[in-house]
Design a protein around this motif. Structure first.
Motif, short mmCIF file in Angstrom:
data_model
loop_
_atom_site.label_atom_id
_atom_site.label_comp_id
_atom_site.label_asym_id
_atom_site.label_seq_id
_atom_site.Cartn_x
_atom_site.Cartn_y
_atom_site.Cartn_z
N THR A 235 0.83 -1.21 0.00
CA THR A 235 0.00 0.00 0.00
C THR A 235 0.86 1.25 0.00
O THR A 235 0.61 2.21 -0.75
CB THR A 235 -0.93 -0.01 1.23
N ARG A 236 1.90 1.27 0.82
CA ARG A 236 2.79 2.44 0.86
C ARG A 236 3.53 2.62 -0.46
O ARG A 236 3.79 3.75 -0.90
CB ARG A 236 3.78 2.30 2.01
N ALA A 237 3.90 1.51 -1.11
CA ALA A 237 4.59 1.58 -2.40
C ALA A 237 3.71 2.21 -3.47
O ALA A 237 4.22 2.79 -4.43
CB ALA A 237 5.03 0.18 -2.83
N GLU A 238 2.39 2.10 -3.30
CA GLU A 238 1.44 2.72 -4.23
C GLU A 238 1.00 4.09 -3.74
O GLU A 238 0.01 4.64 -4.23
CB GLU A 238 0.21 1.82 -4.39
N SER A 239 1.76 4.66 -2.79
CA SER A 239 1.48 5.99 -2.22
C SER A 239 0.15 6.02 -1.46
O SER A 239 -0.51 7.07 -1.37
CB SER A 239 1.48 7.06 -3.32
N GLY A 240 -0.23 4.88 -0.91
CA GLY A 240 -1.46 4.83 -0.12
C GLY A 240 -1.17 4.87 1.36
O GLY A 240 -0.02 4.85 1.80
N ASP A 241 -2.20 4.97 2.17
CA ASP A 241 -2.08 5.01 3.62
C ASP A 241 -2.36 3.63 4.20
O ASP A 241 -3.40 3.02 3.90
CB ASP A 241 -3.06 6.02 4.22
N ALA A 242 -1.45 3.16 5.03
CA ALA A 242 -1.64 1.86 5.66
C ALA A 242 -2.65 1.91 6.79
O ALA A 242 -3.22 0.87 7.17
CB ALA A 242 -0.31 1.33 6.19
#
Length: 255
Positions: A235-242
């Motif tokens: 998720t972080r690699a896709e610029s998302g929030d964990a």
């Protein structure tokens, strides 16, 4: 002798007439032949419930979230259908899950379920889908906890599992608090779906609804979703929030 017969004959005629009426009455009152169609415990039932249909306010964009299920069938054997997912309100992005399951009652409170599941994820650049075979159990645990757990085998041989539970706590006869817990785990990593091996996430929610009618109840609440392990890394690699915390508002309805 002739005189006696003449006196008895009207009485015999009356007696025969009474017997004839009684026989016809017994025939008229005879119970119908046995049929399952008239047994009250063998009816076909239909049920549908949208447990969650809500706006999830987590910033911009915020998704619409739904979780619905229902069945058609008799007391022992039913066909269950389930659908849940979320879709962004300002962008073409979302994910959905559909299930069709054969369900058989194994106790007074629990059903065994088996069937198929179909997942769909989409955005502006691509659409992905995959299928699963599913087995699970659903029912009412002690202290009135509603639980739903299942194990899935994907078309690629990946094994995963999910579990969710919730309980209704009556504040009044119409005002009801509903805590909710859900989690997912996977045995294998599936990077294209953003799924890592191990426990993928933990979801906690609390909703307070007011039943205008039993079939229609608006609610407000809070929801927190925390991705874990490799799933959080993807998720972080896709610029998302964990970790996502937000307010929810929606309606619960059933037929």
């Amino acid at each position: 002798m002739t005189l006696i017969f003449k006196k008895v004959r009207p009485a015999l005629a009356l007696l025969m007439f009474s017997l004839l009426l009684g026989t016809n009455s017994v025939i008229a009152q005879k119970a119908p032949s046995f049929s399952n169609d008239i047994m009250p415990d063998n009816k076909t039932y239909f049920f549908f419930q949208a447990d969650r249909f809500e706006y999830y306010s987590i910033g911009d964009p915020s998704p619409i979230v739904w979780d619905a299920q229902g069945y058609i069938g008799k007391d022992i054997n039913k066909f269950w259908f389930k659908a849940e997912g979320e879709a962004l309100t300002t962008e073409r992005e979302g994910e959905m899950e559909f299930q069709g399951l054969y369900s058989r009652a194994i106790t007074s409170y629990f059903d065994f379920q088996a069937g198929l599941r179909y997942d769909l994820a989409y955005n502006d650049t691509e659409d992905n889908s995959r299928g699963f075979a599913v087995i699970g159990i659903q029912g009412l645990a002690p202290y009135l906890f509603e639980v739903d757990g299942s194990v899935q085998l994907s078309e690629d041989g990946d094994v995963s599992a999910s579990f969710e539970g919730e309980i209704d706590l009556l504040v009044t006869q119409r005002l009801i608090a509903q805590p909710r817990f859900a989690t997912n785990l996977a045995l294998q990593e599936v990077e294209e779906w953003g799924v890592g091996s191990g426990i993928n996430d933990v979801q906690l929610g609390f909703r307070l609804r007011y039943e205008i009618r039993r079939e229609f109840a608006p609610y407000v609440g809070i929801s927190w979703n925390r991705k874990l392990g490799e799933t959080a890394d993807f998720t972080r690699a896709e610029s998302g929030d964990a970790s996502i915390f937000g307010l929810v508002a929606g309606v619960r309805l059933w037929l």
